[in-house]
Design a protein around this motif. Sequence first.
Motif, PDB file in Angstrom:
ATOM      1  N   HIS A  25      10.258  14.708   8.978  1.00 36.63           N
ATOM      2  CA  HIS A  25      11.092  15.310   7.847  1.00 36.63           C
ATOM      3  C   HIS A  25      12.417  15.830   9.123  1.00 36.63           C
ATOM      4  CE1 HIS A  25       8.892  16.104   4.475  1.00 36.63           C
ATOM      5  NE2 HIS A  25       7.857  16.497   5.034  1.00 36.63           N
ATOM      6  N   THR A  97      15.447  12.609  -0.721  1.00 35.57           N
ATOM      7  CA  THR A  97      14.427  11.911  -1.530  1.00 35.57           C
ATOM      8  C   THR A  97      13.945  11.356  -0.256  1.00 35.57           C
ATOM      9  OG1 THR A  97      15.100  10.995  -3.263  1.00 35.57           O
ATOM     10  CG2 THR A  97      13.622  10.401  -2.471  1.00 35.57           C
ATOM     11  N   SER A 101      10.424  12.344   1.836  1.00 38.46           N
ATOM     12  CA  SER A 101       9.332  11.267   1.226  1.00 38.46           C
ATOM     13  C   SER A 101       8.500  11.023   2.650  1.00 38.46           C
ATOM     14  CB  SER A 101       9.244  10.498   0.884  1.00 38.46           C
ATOM     15  OG  SER A 101      10.821   9.573   1.352  1.00 38.46           O
ATOM     16  N   SER A 104       5.380  11.733   4.253  1.00 39.84           N
ATOM     17  CA  SER A 104       4.606  10.708   4.032  1.00 39.84           C
ATOM     18  C   SER A 104       4.511   8.918   4.504  1.00 39.84           C
ATOM     19  CB  SER A 104       4.231  10.894   2.082  1.00 39.84           C
ATOM     20  OG  SER A 104       3.891  11.994   1.643  1.00 39.84           O
ATOM     21  N   ASN A 333       0.229  13.499  -0.906  1.00 37.75           N
ATOM     22  CA  ASN A 333       1.341  14.467  -0.929  1.00 37.75           C
ATOM     23  C   ASN A 333       2.533  13.982  -1.384  1.00 37.75           C
ATOM     24  OD1 ASN A 333       2.551  16.296   1.327  1.00 37.75           O
ATOM     25  ND2 ASN A 333       4.041  15.549   1.806  1.00 37.75           N
ATOM     26  N   LEU A 334       2.444  12.869  -2.500  1.00 38.64           N
ATOM     27  CA  LEU A 334       3.702  12.064  -2.967  1.00 38.64           C
ATOM     28  C   LEU A 334       3.612  12.511  -4.909  1.00 38.64           C
ATOM     29  CD1 LEU A 334       4.641   8.878  -1.280  1.00 38.64           C
ATOM     30  CD2 LEU A 334       5.650  11.314  -1.470  1.00 38.64           C
ATOM     31  N   ASP A 341       5.231  17.698  -1.518  1.00 35.72           N
ATOM     32  CA  ASP A 341       6.993  17.174  -1.279  1.00 35.72           C
ATOM     33  C   ASP A 341       7.240  16.373  -2.887  1.00 35.72           C
ATOM     34  OD1 ASP A 341       7.351  18.224   1.229  1.00 35.72           O
ATOM     35  OD2 ASP A 341       6.038  16.064   2.128  1.00 35.72           O
ATOM     36  N   GLY A 342       6.070  15.390  -2.725  1.00 40.28           N
ATOM     37  CA  GLY A 342       6.306  15.260  -4.338  1.00 40.28           C
ATOM     38  C   GLY A 342       6.536  15.408  -5.194  1.00 40.28           C
ATOM     39  N   ILE A 345      10.420  16.184  -4.883  1.00 43.20           N
ATOM     40  CA  ILE A 345      10.838  14.854  -4.684  1.00 43.20           C
ATOM     41  C   ILE A 345      10.877  14.874  -6.804  1.00 43.20           C
ATOM     42  CG2 ILE A 345      11.254  13.051  -4.733  1.00 43.20           C
ATOM     43  CD1 ILE A 345       9.684  12.705  -2.455  1.00 43.20           C
TER      44      ILE A 345
END
Length: 404
Positions: A25, A97, A101, A104, A333-334, A341-342, A345
């Motif tokens: 990140h 984004t 992401s 991940s 995590n997505l 984080d997902g 997003i």
Amino acid sequence: MSYIIGVVLFALGICVSVALHEAGHMVTAKAFGMKVRRYFVGFGPTVFSWRRGETEYGLKWIPLGGFCDIAGMTALDEVTPDEAPRAMWRFKTWKRTVVMSAGSITHFILGFVVLYLMAVTMGLPNLAGPTTTEPVLASTSCARSATTKEQAQDPTCPPGAARPAQAAGLRAGDKIVAIGGKPIATWDEMLATVQATSGPTEFDVQRGDQRLSLVVDVPKVQRWSSSGVKEVGMIGASPQLPAATTQYGPVAAVGATFSFTGTMFSETAQRLVEFPERIPAVVTAIFGGERDPNTPVSVVGASRIGGEAVERGIWVLFFFLLASLNFFIGVFNLLPLLPLDGGHIAVVWYERVRDWIRARRGKVAGGPVDYTRLSGITMVLVLIGGAVTLLTVTADIVNPIRLQ
């Protein structure tokens, strides 16, 4: 001692993975010009920190994760006047984004690197498990009756037991080509044919470049099976199983690792789908029920398994678990759920699609999503996640999954 070392090494591997997640990140945010206030490894009181440029770096006492503080991740975050122009929520959708992401993606890269190094050193494991494709003998033993499950699982040969395969001259490495004139292609075919046979029987054998014809006197014995005790033919031979791992050269390992990674992604997705239905089994295990090896494990449970793997010298399993955990964390995590984080997003792309639709209708952009309206859902998900974590940690302490 080796067990403790294994547990510590596995826990350390997880901590490094999470620290690099946050570093992903940070690096991408800085690359796009966003302001990163702090990057810390761990939680709790600060052990030490230093400032370089506009970012404070440091280590905290509890080495369970870390965090990356990016100014203005949402429009609700407080920012100073000098931070406002570089607030994350002001940047383009694709840049936000990428930053969100990146954590991940870092897990996926780590998992791939671990698998590649395994491929060129110790080899990649056979995920399908040991299967027999050819009727090749690994060894010979005895033909004996076994009327219970325990007897059938006991490989010990009693004194004086008949050894038909050995007596006929069969050896380890021999490939059975035909039995009684019937062609044999797989070990299962060979087993079925032998079980239906009795008395002197001709075995056509391939031994290196030689083609041999050996006569085996096949006795009938009583054997236990899940469907009951049956009288079957038996010669006393074990199959040659494929290698548990396959090793590759540096170039071939790239393609093999990509293929293996694809399989692991598929299995990870399947485990995520099955995750909710396996939680009741975790509760059952806490209260004394048998622990299903397919139930979810926490970091505690994964570390304990890693410790057992090191204790037994099964380093392939240790690194495979580490790679698997990285893939699982990355995919999990997505998921489009806050505070993951997902979830962030999903909100970002909701804003993008909403504003595109408004523009088609001749309306101005709707502005950032009000996260306060999502706080209730977020809190529910946090509580559910906390409860699941507590359950799995408890199960991994009172009734852990152990290597067989």
